[in-house]
Design an enzyme around this catalytic site. Structure first.
Site, PDB file in Angstrom:
ATOM      1  N   HIS A  76     -10.504  -2.335  11.616  1.00 33.07           N
ATOM      2  CA  HIS A  76      -9.420  -3.175  11.090  1.00 33.07           C
ATOM      3  C   HIS A  76      -9.183  -4.333  12.072  1.00 33.07           C
ATOM      4  CE1 HIS A  76      -4.953  -3.161   9.553  1.00 33.07           C
ATOM      5  NE2 HIS A  76      -5.689  -4.012   8.882  1.00 33.07           N
ATOM      6  N   PHE A 101       2.078 -16.708  18.840  1.00 32.75           N
ATOM      7  CA  PHE A 101       1.349 -17.674  18.006  1.00 32.75           C
ATOM      8  C   PHE A 101       0.399 -18.520  18.872  1.00 32.75           C
ATOM      9  CE2 PHE A 101       5.327 -16.524  15.840  1.00 32.75           C
ATOM     10  CZ  PHE A 101       4.780 -15.957  14.715  1.00 32.75           C
ATOM     11  N   SER A 110      -1.280  -3.434  10.242  1.00 33.98           N
ATOM     12  CA  SER A 110      -0.897  -4.345   9.169  1.00 33.98           C
ATOM     13  C   SER A 110       0.404  -5.066   9.528  1.00 33.98           C
ATOM     14  CB  SER A 110      -0.714  -3.565   7.866  1.00 33.98           C
ATOM     15  OG  SER A 110      -1.936  -2.966   7.511  1.00 33.98           O
ATOM     16  N   ALA A 111       0.406  -6.371   9.282  1.00 34.63           N
ATOM     17  CA  ALA A 111       1.566  -7.228   9.544  1.00 34.63           C
ATOM     18  C   ALA A 111       1.937  -7.286  11.022  1.00 34.63           C
ATOM     19  CB  ALA A 111       2.767  -6.819   8.686  1.00 34.63           C
ATOM     20  N   CYS A 112       0.940  -7.215  11.896  1.00 33.62           N
ATOM     21  CA  CYS A 112       1.182  -7.321  13.339  1.00 33.62           C
ATOM     22  C   CYS A 112       0.398  -8.455  13.990  1.00 33.62           C
ATOM     23  CB  CYS A 112       0.893  -5.994  14.022  1.00 33.62           C
ATOM     24  SG  CYS A 112       2.082  -4.719  13.563  1.00 33.62           S
ATOM     25  N   GLY A 113      -0.090  -9.405  13.213  1.00 32.03           N
ATOM     26  CA  GLY A 113      -0.571 -10.638  13.837  1.00 32.03           C
ATOM     27  C   GLY A 113      -2.057 -10.925  13.791  1.00 32.03           C
ATOM     28  N   ASN A 126      -0.475 -17.703  22.397  1.00 31.22           N
ATOM     29  CA  ASN A 126      -1.351 -16.562  22.712  1.00 31.22           C
ATOM     30  C   ASN A 126      -2.696 -17.028  23.268  1.00 31.22           C
ATOM     31  OD1 ASN A 126       0.606 -14.735  21.918  1.00 31.22           O
ATOM     32  ND2 ASN A 126      -0.140 -14.616  19.798  1.00 31.22           N
ATOM     33  N   GLY A 185      -4.163  -3.856  -1.306  1.00 32.61           N
ATOM     34  CA  GLY A 185      -5.136  -2.842  -0.914  1.00 32.61           C
ATOM     35  C   GLY A 185      -5.187  -1.640  -1.839  1.00 32.61           C
ATOM     36  N   THR A 192      -4.007 -12.154  11.201  1.00 31.18           N
ATOM     37  CA  THR A 192      -4.305 -13.438  10.554  1.00 31.18           C
ATOM     38  C   THR A 192      -3.860 -14.588  11.451  1.00 31.18           C
ATOM     39  OG1 THR A 192      -4.099 -12.416   8.392  1.00 31.18           O
ATOM     40  CG2 THR A 192      -3.917 -14.813   8.468  1.00 31.18           C
ATOM     41  N   ASP A 215      -9.199  -9.703   9.052  1.00 33.19           N
ATOM     42  CA  ASP A 215      -8.694  -8.356   8.745  1.00 33.19           C
ATOM     43  C   ASP A 215      -9.682  -7.227   9.043  1.00 33.19           C
ATOM     44  OD1 ASP A 215      -6.419  -6.901   7.726  1.00 33.19           O
ATOM     45  OD2 ASP A 215      -7.581  -6.441   5.934  1.00 33.19           O
ATOM     46  N   LYS A 230      -9.459  -2.414   1.824  1.00 36.38           N
ATOM     47  CA  LYS A 230      -9.217  -1.252   2.690  1.00 36.38           C
ATOM     48  C   LYS A 230     -10.001  -0.012   2.230  1.00 36.38           C
ATOM     49  CE  LYS A 230      -6.217  -3.197   5.435  1.00 36.38           C
ATOM     50  NZ  LYS A 230      -5.874  -4.540   5.548  1.00 36.38           N
ATOM     51  N   TYR A 268      -1.431  -3.802  -6.856  1.00 34.90           N
ATOM     52  CA  TYR A 268      -1.147  -4.656  -5.698  1.00 34.90           C
ATOM     53  C   TYR A 268      -2.107  -4.467  -4.532  1.00 34.90           C
ATOM     54  CZ  TYR A 268       1.728  -7.668  -2.766  1.00 34.90           C
ATOM     55  OH  TYR A 268       2.180  -8.719  -1.992  1.00 34.90           O
ATOM     56  N   ARG A 316       0.839  -1.199   0.000  1.00 34.73           N
ATOM     57  CA  ARG A 316       0.000   0.000   0.000  1.00 34.73           C
ATOM     58  C   ARG A 316       0.873   1.248   0.000  1.00 34.73           C
ATOM     59  NH1 ARG A 316      -1.927   0.865   4.303  1.00 34.73           N
ATOM     60  NH2 ARG A 316      -1.212  -0.919   5.494  1.00 34.73           N
ATOM     61  N   SER A 334       4.999 -10.131   0.850  1.00 38.22           N
ATOM     62  CA  SER A 334       4.412 -11.100  -0.091  1.00 38.22           C
ATOM     63  C   SER A 334       3.187 -11.734   0.568  1.00 38.22           C
ATOM     64  CB  SER A 334       5.444 -12.164  -0.468  1.00 38.22           C
ATOM     65  OG  SER A 334       5.992 -12.775   0.687  1.00 38.22           O
ATOM     66  N   ARG A 335       2.255 -12.166  -0.264  1.00 36.21           N
ATOM     67  CA  ARG A 335       0.944 -12.569   0.270  1.00 36.21           C
ATOM     68  C   ARG A 335       0.413 -13.830  -0.387  1.00 36.21           C
ATOM     69  NH1 ARG A 335      -1.485  -8.864   4.268  1.00 36.21           N
ATOM     70  NH2 ARG A 335       0.027  -7.181   4.350  1.00 36.21           N
TER      71      ARG A 335
HETATM   72  N1  LIG Z   1       6.688 -12.886  17.479  1.00 34.80           N
HETATM   73  C1  LIG Z   1       5.457 -13.012  17.006  1.00 34.80           C
HETATM   74  N2  LIG Z   1       5.234 -12.764  15.690  1.00 34.80           N
HETATM   75  C2  LIG Z   1       3.969 -12.887  15.244  1.00 34.80           C
HETATM   76  C3  LIG Z   1       2.892 -13.276  16.086  1.00 34.80           C
HETATM   77  N3  LIG Z   1       1.763 -13.300  15.343  1.00 34.80           N
HETATM   78  C4  LIG Z   1       2.134 -12.935  14.087  1.00 34.80           C
HETATM   79  N4  LIG Z   1       3.470 -12.703  14.025  1.00 34.80           N
HETATM   80  C5  LIG Z   1       4.242 -12.334  12.829  1.00 34.80           C
HETATM   81  O1  LIG Z   1       3.799 -11.078  12.380  1.00 34.80           O
HETATM   82  C6  LIG Z   1       3.775 -11.023  10.949  1.00 34.80           C
HETATM   83  C7  LIG Z   1       2.434 -10.592  10.463  1.00 34.80           C
HETATM   84  O2  LIG Z   1       1.434 -11.454  10.973  1.00 34.80           O
HETATM   85  P1  LIG Z   1      -0.019 -11.489  10.345  1.00 34.80           P
HETATM   86  O3  LIG Z   1      -0.855 -12.346  11.222  1.00 34.80           O
HETATM   87  O4  LIG Z   1       0.067 -11.857   8.930  1.00 34.80           O
HETATM   88  O5  LIG Z   1      -0.422  -9.935  10.450  1.00 34.80           O
HETATM   89  P2  LIG Z   1      -1.761  -9.183   9.993  1.00 34.80           P
HETATM   90  O6  LIG Z   1      -2.103  -8.261  11.105  1.00 34.80           O
HETATM   91  O7  LIG Z   1      -2.777 -10.151   9.581  1.00 34.80           O
HETATM   92  O8  LIG Z   1      -1.262  -8.331   8.753  1.00 34.80           O
HETATM   93  P3  LIG Z   1      -2.122  -7.658   7.538  1.00 34.80           P
HETATM   94  O9  LIG Z   1      -2.657  -8.781   6.729  1.00 34.80           O
HETATM   95  O10 LIG Z   1      -1.097  -6.833   6.851  1.00 34.80           O
HETATM   96  O11 LIG Z   1      -3.189  -6.785   8.109  1.00 34.80           O
HETATM   97  C8  LIG Z   1       4.180 -12.399  10.454  1.00 34.80           C
HETATM   98  O12 LIG Z   1       5.550 -12.373  10.116  1.00 34.80           O
HETATM   99  C9  LIG Z   1       3.958 -13.271  11.663  1.00 34.80           C
HETATM  100  O13 LIG Z   1       4.812 -14.392  11.645  1.00 34.80           O
HETATM  101  C10 LIG Z   1       3.171 -13.547  17.457  1.00 34.80           C
HETATM  102  O14 LIG Z   1       2.294 -13.881  18.253  1.00 34.80           O
HETATM  103  N5  LIG Z   1       4.465 -13.387  17.862  1.00 34.80           N
HETATM  104  O1  LIG Z   2      -4.220  -3.858   2.124  1.00 33.73           O
HETATM  105  C1  LIG Z   2      -3.207  -4.530   1.821  1.00 33.73           C
HETATM  106  O2  LIG Z   2      -2.491  -4.346   0.840  1.00 33.73           O
HETATM  107  C2  LIG Z   2      -2.821  -5.674   2.671  1.00 33.73           C
HETATM  108  C3  LIG Z   2      -3.304  -5.588   4.007  1.00 33.73           C
HETATM  109  O3  LIG Z   2      -4.149  -6.368   4.412  1.00 33.73           O
HETATM  110  C4  LIG Z   2      -2.780  -4.516   4.846  1.00 33.73           C
HETATM  111  O4  LIG Z   2      -1.853  -3.832   4.440  1.00 33.73           O
HETATM  112  O5  LIG Z   2      -3.294  -4.354   5.977  1.00 33.73           O
HETATM  113 MN   LIG Z   3      -3.604 -10.353   7.678  1.00 35.73          MN
END
Ligand SMILES: Nc1nc2c(ncn2[C@@H]2O[C@H](COP(=O)(O)OP(=O)(O)OP(=O)(O)O)[C@@H](O)[C@H]2O)c(=O)[nH]1
Ligand SMILES: O=C([O-])CC(=O)C(=O)O
Ligand SMILES: [Mn+2]
Length: 603
Positions: free
Chosen positions: A247, A512, A269-272, A515, A220, A274, A294, A227, A218, A79, A385-386
Site C-alpha cells: 500500500h 505537505f 488510508s487518508a494519511c498522506g 515534507n 475500494g 497522494t 496508492d 484494494k 463505492y 470501505r 469524498s474522492r
Molecule cells: N497535517 C498534514 N496533513 C496532511 C499531510 N499530507 C496529507 N495530509 C492530509 O491527510 C489527508 C489524507 O491525505 P491523502 O494524501 O489523500 O492520503 P492517502 O494516504 O492518499 O489516502 P488514501 O487515498 O485513502 O489511501 C488529507 O486531508 C490531507 O490534507 C501533511 O503532510 N500534513
Molecule cells: O479503497 C478505497 O475505497 C479508497 C482508498 O484508496 C483507501 O481507502 O485506501
Molecule cells: Mn490516496
C-alpha cells in the site's frame, strides 16, 4: 437443457474458454437484461456517462470539461472492513487480523444474494490489466459488474477494455472479480441515483485468486482492481512468488545535482500518500515526480535491486484538504477534466467544492444533496469524498511511470497519523529493524473506512485491511525478502509522522510541500552526507540537521516534532506487546528479538 438467451451474451469479443464459461455462468445466475463487454472507448464513456446523467447519478460539471459530480447513498461512503472477508480454505491462513468464513459457506450465502440480482440491469464485462499492458506477464483481471459508475471509474483507474482483452489470448490466467450493487429492478420499478444494498460482502478467495463483492458501489468496495486485487489477492501471489504487493506511493526525487532517487511510502488510508506522491518541494533545486499514489508492486530486478511498478492508471484521491496550497499538482490534474467527483459539494455555477478549498461560496449543494451555506452545521463534503482522475493528465508524472520494468527503490517510508510519540522521521538501523518499524506501525483511524475515527490502532505496513493472509506470515515474508537480497542493495527503511501535535493540538510540522525537507535528509543519509543522533528507536535528526531555510514554523515546534521521548515510548511497549500477542505464534523470532532489544535500550 437449453442455454438461456440473454441479449449480448453470445456476442463476446474473445474465444477464451474459461472467461466465456464464467461470464455465461454469472449471467445465468444474476439474470441481467443484457450483457455488454466493455471496450474502453471514448464512445462507451460518452454513452455511459450520458446514461448516468439521465439516471440522476451524475451531474455534468460546467466548469470542468468532461467531468461529473456524484453523490452516493449516505450509507455507502467508504470501505466496509467489518464486511470484508478472506475466505482461505484453512482459517489459519486468514490469521487474526482478517474476517474469515469457510469458502463453501461464503459461496453458498453469496450465490443466493447474486441470484437474480442484476434483473432489470445491464451486466458489464470489464477486461482489465493492473500495471503496464506490455509487461512480460501482464496482470490480468475481469470485473463483472451491474454498475455503470464502476465501468466509467474503471476507465480511469485501470487499463481496460479492448487493449486489455488483447493480452488474454485464449488461455491467459486472470483474476475473476464479480461485483453487484445488489439492487435488481422489477418491471416498472423506478431506479434510484445510487442503488446499493444494505447487506454488503467484500470477499476474497485467495487460493482461487477470486473476488466476490456485493451490495456497495463505492471505492475500494466496488472498483475491484484496486484494494481487492492489487493488495489482498496480489499480496498472496507475492508471498507465493517472492515479491511484495504494498500500500505504497511511488515518487521520484531529483536533487539539485540531478541525482534521481525513487522512494516508496506506505501510510494508512487518508494519511498522506497522494499528497506526498505529488509534493511540490519548498526547497530550491529539488524536484518530485509522481509514479503512483496508492499501490506499489515490487520485484527484484536482475541487478538485485527492488523495482516498483504502480498497478493503477488513475488517482482516487481524498478531496477534502486538497487545494492549491496543499496539493497544487492534484488541483492541476483535475482542472483538466475527464474526472469524477463523488460526495463532494456542487457549486451553483457547476463546479466542485470541499472543505479546505479556501473560502466557501455563499451557497452549495452538499454531498447529501441539501442546500448548504457557510452557516450550516454539517460538512459540505463527506470526509472520504474522492476525485478520480487519470495519471496521464498529471503534469508531474515521471516519464517512466508506465515502464513494465518498474523503478529501483532506494528508500521505503512507513508512516502513520500519530498525535504523540512518533518523531517526524527515524531511520532504521537495518532491514530487520525497518521491518519491525513497519510491523508495529500505528495510526489513528480515518474516514476512509466505516467506523470510529481517531482511534490509535496498529496498522502494519499500512496494510492492516489489505493483507490477504496471516499477518505473521506476512511479516516473515518481509524478513525473508530482506534475506534474499544483498543488504547494500536493499532500500533503507524510515519511519515518518507528519501528524504530531503540540499541547494546543495544532500540528507541529507544517507538512505537505515542507515534507521535501524530510525527503532531503533521507536522501542525504543514503549518500552518507547527513548526520543523525542514535536513539533507542533508531537514527533521528536534530533540527540542525534538517534544511530549515525559509521554513515558516517555530524552531521549538520542529524540535518537538523530532523529539524522541523515552516515556512516551515506554508507554508504547505494552501496545506493541498486545499486538504481537494478537498475531500469536507466527510473529517472526527476529521481530520478537527486535522488541526485546528495544525494551532493553529504553531501560
Ligand atoms: N497535517 C498534514 N496533513 C496532511 C499531510 N499530507 C496529507 N495530509 C492530509 O491527510 C489527508 C489524507 O491525505 P491523502 O494524501 O489523500 O492520503 P492517502 O494516504 O492518499 O489516502 P488514501 O487515498 O485513502 O489511501 C488529507 O486531508 C490531507 O490534507 C501533511 O503532510 N500534513
Ligand atoms: O479503497 C478505497 O475505497 C479508497 C482508498 O484508496 C483507501 O481507502 O485506501
Ligand atoms: Mn490516496
Amino acid at each position: 437443457m437449453t442455454a438461456v438467451t440473454i441479449p449480448g451474451l453470445d456476442h463476446a469479443p474473445t474465444n477464451h474458454p474459461r472467461l466465456l464459461s464464467w461470464v455465461r455462468e454469472v449471467a445465468e445466475l444474476t439474470c441481467p437484461d443484457e450483457v455488454v463487454w466493455a471496450d474502453g472507448s471514448q464512445d462507451e464513456w460518452n454513452r455511459l456517462t450520458a446514461k448516468l446523467v439521465d439516471a440522476g447519478t451524475f451531474v455534468p460539471l460546467k466548469k470542468k470539461p468532461n467531468s461529473f459530480w456524484a453523490a452516493s447513498d449516505p450509507t455507502d461512503v467508504a470501505r466496509v472492513e467489518e464486511r470484508t472477508f478472506i475466505c482461505s480454505v484453512d482459517p489459519q491462513d486468514a490469521g487474526p487480523t482478517n474476517n474469515w468464513m469457510d469458502p463453501a459457506e461464503m459461496k453458498a450465502i453469496m450465490t443466493e444474494l447474486y441470484r437474480g440480482c442484476m434483473r432489470g440491469r445491464t451486466m458489464y464485462v470489464i477486461p482489465f490489466c493492473m500495471g503496464p499492458l506490455d509487461a512480460e506477464k501482464p496482470m490480468l483481471g475481469v470485473e463483472i459488474t451491474d454498475s455503470e459508475y464502476v465501468v466509467v471509474s474503471m476507465h480511469i483507474m485501470t487499463r481496460m477494455g479492448t487493449k486489455a482483452l488483447n493480452r488474454f489470448g485464449d488461455d491467459a490466467d486472470f483474476v475473476q472479480a464479480l461485483h453487484s450493487i445488489g439492487a435488481p429492478l422489477e418491471p416498472g420499478q423506478d431506479d434510484v441515483p445510487w442503488p446499493c444494498n444494505e447487506t454488503k460482502y467484500i470477499t476474497q478467495f485467495p487460493e482461487e485468486r477470486m473476488i466476490w463483492s456485493f451490495g456497495s458501489g463505492y471505492g475500494g468496495n466496488a472498483l475491484l482492481g484496486k484494494k481487492c486485487y492489487s493488495l489482498r489477492i496480489a499480496s498472496v501471489m507475492a508471498r507465493d512468488e517472492g515479491w511484495l504487493a504494498e500500500h505504497m506511493l511511488i515518487l521520484k526525487l531529483t536533487s539539485p545535482e540531478q541525482k534521481a532517487y525513487y522512494i516508496a511510502a506506505a501510510f494508512p488510508s487518508a494519511c498522506g500518500k497522494t499528497n506526498l506522491a505529488m509534493l511540490e518541494p519548498t526547497i530550491p533545486g529539488w524536484k518530485v515526480e509522481t509514479l503512483g499514489d496508492d499501490i506499489a508492486w515490487m520485484r527484484f530486478g536482475e541487478d538485485g535491486r527492488l523495482y516498483a511498478v504502480n498497478p493503477e492508471n488513475g488517482f482516487f484521491g481524498v478531496a477534502p484538504g486538497t487545494d492549491y496550497h496543499t496539493n497544487p499538482n492534484a488541483m492541476r490534474t483535475i482542472a483538466k477534466g475527464n474526472s469524477l467527483f463523488t460526495n463532494v459539494a456542487l457549486t451553483d455555477d457547476g463546479d466542485v467544492w470541499w472543505e479546505g478549498m479556501g473560502e466557501p461560496p455563499a451557497h452549495l449543494t452538499s454531498w447529501k444533496k441539501q442546500d448548504w451555506t457557510p452557516d450550516s452545521d454539517e460538512l459540505s463534503s463527506h470526509p472520504n469524498s474522492r476525485y478520480c482522475t487519470p495519471i496521464d493528465q498529471c503534469d508531474i508524472k515521471a516519464p517512466e511511470w508506465d515502464d513494465p520494468n518498474g523503478v529501483p527503490i532506494s528508500a521505503i517510508f512507513f508512516g502513520g497519523r500519530r498525535a504523540t510519540t512518533i518523531p517526524l522521521i527515524t531511520e532504521s538501523r537495518d532491514w530487520q529493524h525497518g521491518v519491525f518499524m513497519g510491523a508495529t506501525l500505528s495510526s489513528e483511524t480515518t474516514a476512509a473506512a466505516v467506523g470510529k475515527t481517531g482511534v490509535v490502532r496498529r496498522d502494519p505496513m499500512a496494510m492492516l485491511p489489505f493483507i490477504g493472509y496471516h499477518a505473521g506470515d506476512y511479516f516473515q515474508h518481509w524478513i525473508d525478502t530482506g534475506k534474499s537480497a544483498d543488504a547494500d542493495k536493499l532500500p533503507k527503511i524510515f519511519y515518518v509522522n507528519w501528524f504530531r501535535r503540540g499541547e494546543d493540538k495544532r500540528f507541529l510540522w507544517p507538512g505537505f510541500g515542507e515534507n521535501s525537507r524530510v525527503l532531503k535528509w533521507a536522501v542525504e543519509r543514503l549518500e552518507g552526507k547527513a548526520a543523525a543522533v542514535e536513539t533507542p528507536i533508531g537514527h533521528v535528526p536534530t533540527a540542525g540537521e534538517l534544511d530549515l531555510d525559509g521554513l515558516d514554523a517555530p524552531r521549538e515546534d520542529v524540535e518537538a516534532a523530532l523529539r524522541f521521548d523515552a516515556d512516551e515510548w515506554r508507554a508504547e511497549i505494552p501496545m506493541i506487546e498486545e499486538w504481537f500477542a494478537k498475531i500469536g505464534e507466527k510473529v517472526p523470532t527476529s521481530l520478537r528479538d527486535e522488541l526485546e532489544a528495544l525494551k532493553l535500550r529504553l531501560g
